[in-house]
Write a protein that holds these residues in place. Sequence first.
Motif, PDB file in Angstrom:
ATOM      1  N   UNK A  65       0.853  -1.184   0.000  1.00 48.47           N
ATOM      2  CA  UNK A  65       0.000   0.000   0.000  1.00 48.47           C
ATOM      3  C   UNK A  65       0.888   1.232   0.000  1.00 48.47           C
ATOM      4  N   UNK A  66       0.308   2.374  -0.357  1.00 46.50           N
ATOM      5  CA  UNK A  66       1.074   3.612  -0.430  1.00 46.50           C
ATOM      6  C   UNK A  66       1.658   3.833  -1.811  1.00 46.50           C
ATOM      7  N   UNK A  67       2.287   5.004  -1.983  1.00 47.98           N
ATOM      8  CA  UNK A  67       2.834   5.393  -3.274  1.00 47.98           C
ATOM      9  C   UNK A  67       4.275   5.877  -3.126  1.00 47.98           C
ATOM     10  N   UNK A  68       5.062   5.680  -4.191  1.00 45.86           N
ATOM     11  CA  UNK A  68       6.430   6.178  -4.264  1.00 45.86           C
ATOM     12  C   UNK A  68       6.496   7.162  -5.430  1.00 45.86           C
ATOM     13  N   UNK A  69       6.817   8.413  -5.123  1.00 44.70           N
ATOM     14  CA  UNK A  69       6.906   9.447  -6.150  1.00 44.70           C
ATOM     15  C   UNK A  69       8.361   9.890  -6.314  1.00 44.70           C
ATOM     16  N   UNK A  70       8.824   9.923  -7.542  1.00 42.61           N
ATOM     17  CA  UNK A  70      10.139  10.470  -7.879  1.00 42.61           C
ATOM     18  C   UNK A  70       9.898  11.669  -8.785  1.00 42.61           C
ATOM     19  N   UNK A  71      10.369  12.827  -8.371  1.00 40.60           N
ATOM     20  CA  UNK A  71      10.097  14.111  -9.038  1.00 40.60           C
ATOM     21  C   UNK A  71       8.628  14.216  -9.447  1.00 40.60           C
ATOM     22  N   UNK A  72       7.751  13.868  -8.524  1.00 44.58           N
ATOM     23  CA  UNK A  72       6.322  14.044  -8.736  1.00 44.58           C
ATOM     24  C   UNK A  72       5.622  12.948  -9.504  1.00 44.58           C
ATOM     25  N   UNK A  73       6.341  11.913  -9.932  1.00 44.45           N
ATOM     26  CA  UNK A  73       5.765  10.837 -10.730  1.00 44.45           C
ATOM     27  C   UNK A  73       5.729   9.543  -9.934  1.00 44.45           C
ATOM     28  N   UNK A  74       4.606   8.863  -9.935  1.00 41.03           N
ATOM     29  CA  UNK A  74       4.496   7.553  -9.286  1.00 41.03           C
ATOM     30  C   UNK A  74       5.328   6.565 -10.095  1.00 41.03           C
ATOM     31  N   UNK A  75       6.475   6.161  -9.566  1.00 36.28           N
ATOM     32  CA  UNK A  75       7.407   5.330 -10.342  1.00 36.28           C
ATOM     33  C   UNK A  75       6.804   3.977 -10.702  1.00 36.28           C
ATOM     34  N   UNK A  76       5.844   3.503  -9.935  1.00 34.28           N
ATOM     35  CA  UNK A  76       5.244   2.203 -10.225  1.00 34.28           C
ATOM     36  C   UNK A  76       4.206   2.278 -11.346  1.00 34.28           C
TER      37      UNK A  76
END
Length: 219
Positions: A65-76
């Motif tokens: 669960x949850x989200x990972x954002x790199x420079x504002x983009x959900x990497x998944x």
Amino acid sequence: MASPLLVLDQVRKVYTRGRVVRRPTFTLEANLVIDRPAVIGVVGPNGAGKTTLFEMMTGSNAPSSGRVYVVGTDIHKVKYRERDRLAIHYHQSYQVRRFRKLVPSILLEKSPTPAPMVHLFDEPQFNLQDGYIGFMLDFFRKLRAEGRLVVVCLHPTAAWHLEILAEIAEQYLLVADGGVTRQPDFATLTREPRFRSYLGPEMTRAAEALCAGRAAAHR
């Protein structure tokens, strides 16, 4: 306003076991924002979830669960072959690219960046030959100066490993007891009971001596 370089938004990873009744065997939770270029040290006991954390940051291990954002983009949600244009994971100097492809790549987004903004070094092998460690530290600083986030995970087994962490990192993440906590500096990290327990008495004394030496040098 520019997006933070890395956001772990209520990220939770749960591994389970059992054919009929699934029972949790491992849980890792992380919730943090890193909004600017930095060099960050990561430490924690074996099996605490450091590599799992790195894999979630780079899109090769989906959080429960949850989200990972790199420079504002959900990497998944980025195309598999383009995720290393956002974040790249090196394990002992080798790039890791494992993806469980649950969604067809054609349905995923393109990376918004041409080159990785987050570089994760998972227990890099520091050669003790003359100049090599200095070369690596300069490389980390170069990436930071270019606006990148550099995350270096080390498993301290010798005093010089602690010296590298104290020299290069601006802040620290301690992965332990199923969570990730941020430590603002090496002295604060050294006072953390879970870090001291992880190091053991001999390495804890080495960390304390290093802190004392650094404090005396700044007087």
